[in-house]
Motif scaffolding. Structure first.
Motif, short mmCIF file in Angstrom:
data_model
loop_
_atom_site.label_atom_id
_atom_site.label_comp_id
_atom_site.label_asym_id
_atom_site.label_seq_id
_atom_site.Cartn_x
_atom_site.Cartn_y
_atom_site.Cartn_z
N ALA A 24 59.34 41.34 79.30
CA ALA A 24 60.69 41.08 79.97
C ALA A 24 60.70 41.45 81.16
O ALA A 24 62.12 40.83 81.81
CB ALA A 24 61.37 42.69 78.97
N GLY A 25 59.67 41.58 81.50
CA GLY A 25 59.70 42.23 83.70
C GLY A 25 60.67 42.98 83.77
O GLY A 25 61.04 42.51 84.80
N THR A 26 60.34 44.03 83.47
CA THR A 26 61.07 45.32 83.47
C THR A 26 60.28 46.08 84.61
O THR A 26 59.40 46.00 84.63
CB THR A 26 62.55 45.89 82.64
N VAL A 27 61.05 46.76 85.12
CA VAL A 27 60.30 47.85 86.00
C VAL A 27 60.82 49.17 85.66
O VAL A 27 62.21 48.82 85.71
CB VAL A 27 60.29 47.39 87.32
N ALA A 28 59.88 50.41 86.26
CA ALA A 28 60.16 51.55 86.84
C ALA A 28 59.74 51.82 88.25
O ALA A 28 58.89 51.35 88.62
CB ALA A 28 60.66 51.96 85.19
N ALA A 29 60.27 53.33 88.47
CA ALA A 29 59.95 53.93 89.54
C ALA A 29 58.01 54.39 89.33
O ALA A 29 58.59 54.82 88.25
CB ALA A 29 60.75 55.53 90.21
N GLY A 30 56.97 54.21 90.43
CA GLY A 30 55.66 54.58 89.70
C GLY A 30 55.90 56.06 90.29
O GLY A 30 56.49 56.55 90.66
N GLU A 31 54.58 56.57 89.56
CA GLU A 31 54.19 57.73 90.05
C GLU A 31 53.96 58.11 91.70
O GLU A 31 53.94 59.13 91.66
CB GLU A 31 52.99 58.58 89.22
N ASP A 32 53.44 57.37 91.93
CA ASP A 32 53.00 57.72 93.28
C ASP A 32 53.82 57.66 94.47
O ASP A 32 54.20 58.08 95.50
CB ASP A 32 51.56 56.58 93.75
N LEU A 33 55.19 57.34 94.25
CA LEU A 33 57.00 57.19 94.89
C LEU A 33 57.02 58.59 95.26
O LEU A 33 57.39 58.96 96.05
CB LEU A 33 58.02 56.65 93.72
N ALA A 34 56.95 59.72 94.05
CA ALA A 34 57.29 61.18 94.23
C ALA A 34 56.29 61.94 95.38
O ALA A 34 56.67 62.17 95.81
CB ALA A 34 57.21 61.68 93.00
N LEU A 35 55.36 60.51 95.34
CA LEU A 35 53.82 61.45 96.50
C LEU A 35 54.34 61.58 97.33
O LEU A 35 53.54 62.20 98.39
CB LEU A 35 52.80 60.77 96.13
#
Length: 475
Positions: free
Chosen positions: A93-104
């Motif tokens: 579908a080509g969908t995305v979400a914030a990755g775990e490392d963004l919170a770092l």
């Protein structure tokens, strides 16, 4: 890149300061901004890149405009994906979400932030090793035939070239004889990886290679500056009369700055050291030994340049009382192994940084054959009273030990030559006595004195004494 044993220690800034630099580097800052902007409606193509219709909005989010805005937005998005700031949740579908490392980046430790930055650095370094493919892209767009062999591109060789240049820049930055934090002229850096060290006057062919390397590095450093690795002043385009011509060699020193100047940033120093460690090099940093024992300090600083050894020792002493530190250092300085004389020299240098509170420790070793001489030197220099004069055998033993340490630290240096001349001049009958000194390094020291002394007669006396010492030791 030089052998790992030659790497001087790096003086790194605190990790909290480096993490702030990483967060403000344009490459990581843009990637983080796009990661926070992305939502369930953001679409990517099969390769994980933003679909074309979303690039204008991404560019606007980054405050970019102009012809290159979409390309820069696309690059920032790719860094966000590569660093784990964005996760592709559904490839079909080509969908995305914030990755775990963004919170770092906001809630992690400085080390967490630097870990994300190092990943971004690797992505940018990989890009910097790829040649300019604009012509190739244009040909493909026009349906033309593309001859990949005409690119004359060897990915491994290009990566090795850039690694070699960055390795030399690292050495120039950490070495005490280099410019340190001052910028390095691009021609000098290019020459460091092109011109053989044993070549006198470079040939025209080699100069052409240096000029070509400068142009490659000019492109590469322009790419590496936004990730925070370097500060770079590009080659002055006015120097090139024709776009297809390479610049001639600079005429004078004032002219050199127009040919590009590059400086490794504190963050860049951290990044390159991390890469060297990953590649298996021993790349020490000042402070590595501060929580270790005196034996590790004396052995570890043995190959360090003087200023780095001084800085490392100060950090080690800061965590200990003067008396405890002195006792620990003296105990670690003992030994008859080949490294012992240099250990004792480093011990003597460390003790020079310790105050009068250490006096009891030095008095405790006055009768020690290996330490009594340096203890007397320390006590005298610190104005202590009732320092017993050393017996003659201790004076000669300390002399051999000192020269052996200087040989290990500096080789046949001018300072050692002066020391050798002074010893032979001050002591009449020096060589008649010194060969009997029961020190493992006596033959080696006397041979060195025979090599170094400019007076042929004295040099011959030293060689004869060395022969006697070797015979006495049975070797």
């Amino acid at each position: 890149m030089s052998d790992s044993s030659t790497l001087p220690p790096a003086r790194l800034r605190p990790e909290a300061e480096l993490a702030r630099d990483a967060l403000s580097a344009p490459v990581l800052a843009r990637a983080a901004r796009l990661a926070r902007w992305a939502d369930a409606g953001t679409r990517v193509d099969a390769g994980g890149g933003l679909v074309e219709e979303q690039l204008p909005a991404a560019a606007e989010q980054l405050g970019l405009s102009g012809d290159d805005a979409a390309a820069h937005a696309s690059e920032a998005w790719r860094i966000a994906v590569d660093t784990g700031l964005v996760e592709i949740t559904d490839e079909e579908a080509g969908t995305v979400a914030a990755g775990e490392d963004l919170a770092l980046l906001t809630g992690g430790s400085p080390q967490d932030v630097l870990g994300v930055w190092l990943t971004a650095l690797e992505a940018v370094l990989a890009d910097a090793s790829v040649p300019d493919l604009d012509g190739l892209v244009d040909a493909m767009a026009e349906g033309g035939e593309v001859d990949l062999s005409s690119l004359d591109w060897d990915p491994e060789a290009e990566s090795d070239f850039l690694d070699g240049v960055l390795g030399n820049l690292y050495l120039l930055t950490v070495g005490e004889d280099g410019p340190g934090e001052a910028p390095v002229p691009l021609p000098a850096l290019a020459a460091s990886v092109i011109v053989p060290s044993d070549m006198g006057e470079p040939s025209n062919e080699v100069l052409e290679q240096v000029s070509d390397a400068m142009m490659r590095l000019d492109d590469q450093f322009r790419l590496l500056e936004p990730v925070g690795l370097v500060e770079y002043q590009p080659v002055d385009e006015a120097l090139m009369a024709d776009a297809d011509e390479e610049p001639a060699a600079p005429v004078d020193e004032a002219d050199v700055t127009r040919y590009g100047m590059v400086r490794l940033t504190p963050l860049g120093l951290y990044g390159l050291r991390a890469r060297l460690l990953d590649a298996g090099f021993e790349a020490p940093a000042v402070g590595d030994l501060s929580d270790k024992g005196a034996d590790a300090l004396l052995d570890g600083t043995a190959p360090f340049p003087p200023a780095a050894a001084h800085a490392e020792t100060e950090l080690w002493l800061a965590g200990r009382s003067p008396l405890d530190a002195a006792r620990e250092l003296l105990a670690a300085a003992r030994g008859t192994d080949p490294g012992a004389p240099l250990r004792r020299l480093r011990c003597q240098q460390a003790l020079s940084l310790v105050g009068a509170e250490a006096e009891p420790a030095l008095r405790e070793v006055l009768d020690d054959a290996e330490l009594g001489g340096l203890a007397r030197v320390w006590l005298t220099e610190h104005g202590a009273r009732d320092v017993p004069p050393p017996p003659q055998e201790m004076v000669f033993w300390l002399t051999i030990d000192t020269v052996a340490a200087q040989l290990a630290a500096e080789g046949n240096s001018e300072e050692l030559r002066a020391l050798v001349e002074g010893l032979a001049r001050q002591h009449s009958g020096f060589f008649d006595t010194v060969w009997r000194v029961e020190h493992p390094a006596t033959p080696e020291v006397l041979e060195a004195m025979g090599r170094l002394h400019p007076d042929k007669k004295v040099a011959k006396e030293a060689r004869k004494a060395a022969f006697k010492a070797r015979s006495q030791q049975g070797g």
